[in-house]
Design an enzyme around this catalytic site. Sequence first.
Site, PDB file in Angstrom:
ATOM      1  CB  CYS A  90      -1.002  -0.054   1.147  1.00 43.99           C
ATOM      2  SG  CYS A  90      -2.398   1.037   0.862  1.00 43.99           S
ATOM      3  CG  HIS A 189      -2.837  -3.142   4.028  1.00 43.32           C
ATOM      4  ND1 HIS A 189      -1.804  -2.406   4.542  1.00 43.32           N
ATOM      5  CD2 HIS A 189      -3.662  -2.259   3.428  1.00 43.32           C
ATOM      6  CE1 HIS A 189      -1.997  -1.125   4.273  1.00 43.32           C
ATOM      7  NE2 HIS A 189      -3.118  -1.010   3.596  1.00 43.32           N
ATOM      8  CD  GLU A 191       0.370  -5.086   5.746  1.00 40.23           C
ATOM      9  OE1 GLU A 191       0.441  -5.841   4.759  1.00 40.23           O
ATOM     10  OE2 GLU A 191       0.150  -3.861   5.644  1.00 40.23           O
TER      11      GLU A 191
END
Length: 217
Positions: A90, A189, A191
């Site tokens: 991002c 994302h 993560e």
Amino acid sequence: MSTHSKPSAADHPVIGVLALQGDVREHLAALAGAGALARPVRRPDELAEADGLVVPGGESTTMAKLAVAFGLLEPLRERIRAGMPAYGSCAGMIMLADKILDGRDDQETIGGIDMIVRRNAFGRQNESFEAAVEMAGIDGGPVEGLFIRAPWVESVGAGVEVLATVRSGESGTHPVAVRQGNLLATSFHPELTGDHRVHELFVAMVRAAARCAAAGA
Ligand SMILES: NC(=O)CC[C@H](N)C(=O)O
């Protein structure tokens, strides 16, 4: 049997997470889950110890300003030019783009990937959304793409491989995951999802680069 007494970077790569701003902790956890030794990077000497680097999600204008203030922008550019693997999610994708659209005036990037990235591209009504993303190089089905005021890739140079695209209303289909050599970037994302497959891909890239460096040394 290994003849080395020290653990090698190829076996246990140290992967830094640029820790100026953004979702640093989440990337550190995802990297650890993917088998890397993960470390925050705030200073040039910490960068020098990393075999690879994650540039996290967050806010790219702030991150860029802090990178300048912390004396990291040029060292980051140098490491990337020298072949250090890097992955940006991002805001991190924006930071790895050679060119950006809709950035603040004079917004710096680290650069490295021959692409033009449009900030906040998915627009207001879609500021945040989820999509199942089929990504080349990731086995086991689509990854859950979390798009949070996300950029898309407007265009890529010849050396850039598009790994995933997403359709956005009438504007059509846009690349949201790309790779150029040792550099990887996603608009979304991973993560934040608990699915470590994208981080595993990046750790594999760092291991491969470390093996190459050791063979060439
Ligand atoms: N979730 C994110 O990282 C958002 C990126 C942000 N829109 C930027 O321009 O930096």
